[in-house]
Design a protein around this motif. Sequence first.
Motif, PDB file in Angstrom:
ATOM      1  N   MET A  73      35.783  56.633  35.549  1.00 10.33           N
ATOM      2  CA  MET A  73      35.818  55.427  34.729  1.00 10.33           C
ATOM      3  C   MET A  73      36.438  55.704  33.369  1.00 10.33           C
ATOM      4  N   TRP A  74      36.495  56.965  32.965  1.00  8.98           N
ATOM      5  CA  TRP A  74      37.055  57.312  31.658  1.00  8.98           C
ATOM      6  C   TRP A  74      38.582  57.430  31.691  1.00  8.98           C
ATOM      7  N   VAL A  75      39.146  57.435  32.884  1.00  4.45           N
ATOM      8  CA  VAL A  75      40.593  57.588  33.037  1.00  4.45           C
ATOM      9  C   VAL A  75      41.203  56.212  33.251  1.00  4.45           C
ATOM     10  N   ASN A  76      42.338  55.972  32.621  1.00 10.02           N
ATOM     11  CA  ASN A  76      43.020  54.686  32.753  1.00 10.02           C
ATOM     12  C   ASN A  76      43.302  54.369  34.217  1.00 10.02           C
ATOM     13  N   ILE A  77      43.109  53.104  34.592  1.00 12.54           N
ATOM     14  CA  ILE A  77      43.261  52.703  35.991  1.00 12.54           C
ATOM     15  C   ILE A  77      44.687  52.904  36.489  1.00 12.54           C
ATOM     16  N   THR A  81      45.863  55.204  39.669  1.00 12.16           N
ATOM     17  CA  THR A  81      46.683  54.636  40.746  1.00 12.16           C
ATOM     18  C   THR A  81      47.924  55.480  40.986  1.00 12.16           C
ATOM     19  N   LEU A  82      48.569  55.931  39.922  1.00 12.15           N
ATOM     20  CA  LEU A  82      49.737  56.801  40.069  1.00 12.15           C
ATOM     21  C   LEU A  82      49.354  58.112  40.751  1.00 12.15           C
ATOM     22  N   ALA A  83      48.162  58.618  40.439  1.00 17.01           N
ATOM     23  CA  ALA A  83      47.686  59.835  41.104  1.00 17.01           C
ATOM     24  C   ALA A  83      47.465  59.585  42.592  1.00 17.01           C
ATOM     25  N   ASN A 107      39.453  53.070  42.796  1.00 20.40           N
ATOM     26  CA  ASN A 107      39.437  52.658  41.395  1.00 20.40           C
ATOM     27  C   ASN A 107      38.157  51.925  41.005  1.00 20.40           C
ATOM     28  N   PHE A 108      37.578  51.181  41.949  1.00 18.03           N
ATOM     29  CA  PHE A 108      36.472  50.307  41.576  1.00 18.03           C
ATOM     30  C   PHE A 108      35.105  50.778  42.058  1.00 18.03           C
ATOM     31  N   PHE A 169      47.129  43.431  39.809  1.00 19.46           N
ATOM     32  CA  PHE A 169      48.487  43.381  40.366  1.00 19.46           C
ATOM     33  C   PHE A 169      49.171  44.738  40.327  1.00 19.46           C
ATOM     34  N   ALA A 170      48.828  45.582  39.362  1.00 24.63           N
ATOM     35  CA  ALA A 170      49.490  46.883  39.240  1.00 24.63           C
ATOM     36  C   ALA A 170      49.193  47.768  40.440  1.00 24.63           C
ATOM     37  N   ILE A 171      47.944  47.753  40.916  1.00 24.13           N
ATOM     38  CA  ILE A 171      47.561  48.581  42.064  1.00 24.13           C
ATOM     39  C   ILE A 171      48.341  48.161  43.298  1.00 24.13           C
ATOM     40  N   ALA A 172      48.458  46.845  43.512  1.00 22.56           N
ATOM     41  CA  ALA A 172      49.178  46.351  44.688  1.00 22.56           C
ATOM     42  C   ALA A 172      50.661  46.707  44.617  1.00 22.56           C
TER      43      ALA A 172
END
Length: 230
Positions: A73-77, A81-83, A107-108, A169-172
Amino acid sequence: MYAFTDDNGHLTLANFQKFFEHPEAINTFVYSIGIAIITTLVCILLGYPAAWILSNSKLNRSKALVVLFILPMWVNILVRTLATVALFDFFSIPLGEGALIFGMVYNFIPFMIYPIYNTLQKMDHSYIEAAQDLGANPLQVFFKAVLPLSMPGVMSGIMMVFMPTISTFAIAELLTMNNIKLFGTTIQENINNSMWNYGAALSLIMLLLIAATSLFSTDDKDNNEGGGLW
């Protein structure tokens, strides 16, 4: 204001009419709800056992284990996602719907684990002891005592997973190479193309859905007693 006006600033409901007259937009909306439901269910199935293990002193004797679950949760979403994209590329797994659901869950799921864990931590264990004294087996103790008492945390987790999943939308875009569009993607595209009125109408429709979903949550008293994140 934009949702109820046209390009000339005149009041109109044409933006909402446009949504209901376009099957593609409705299909995207329904598909996004389906993805959100699947993601939420998977998060519950994986998150509840994890929260139970974290809250059980016999199974978990290290506070560091709790931190490890909260650490993502401390890491930007976007970084997470890029990881995930890099992980799928490393194992040569094609990106698509499966990758999308995996990324959503990854992520969630902390937002599902922590409210349930917090609720289980504050649970009055005298109810469990009473159920055991009355002859209930472990399965009956869980379904008749533990699960009902932990429902405020479960409901908080559902709200915190379901709502952002619909609007993301970024994840998709990253996990499907923009081949699968969610409702948040549709809103973003309209705003980026300066179609503010239609984009605002779509945003308002999503907001109404979120408001309707919140009606299924427990009241403030239950959330406070359950130790949810609200």
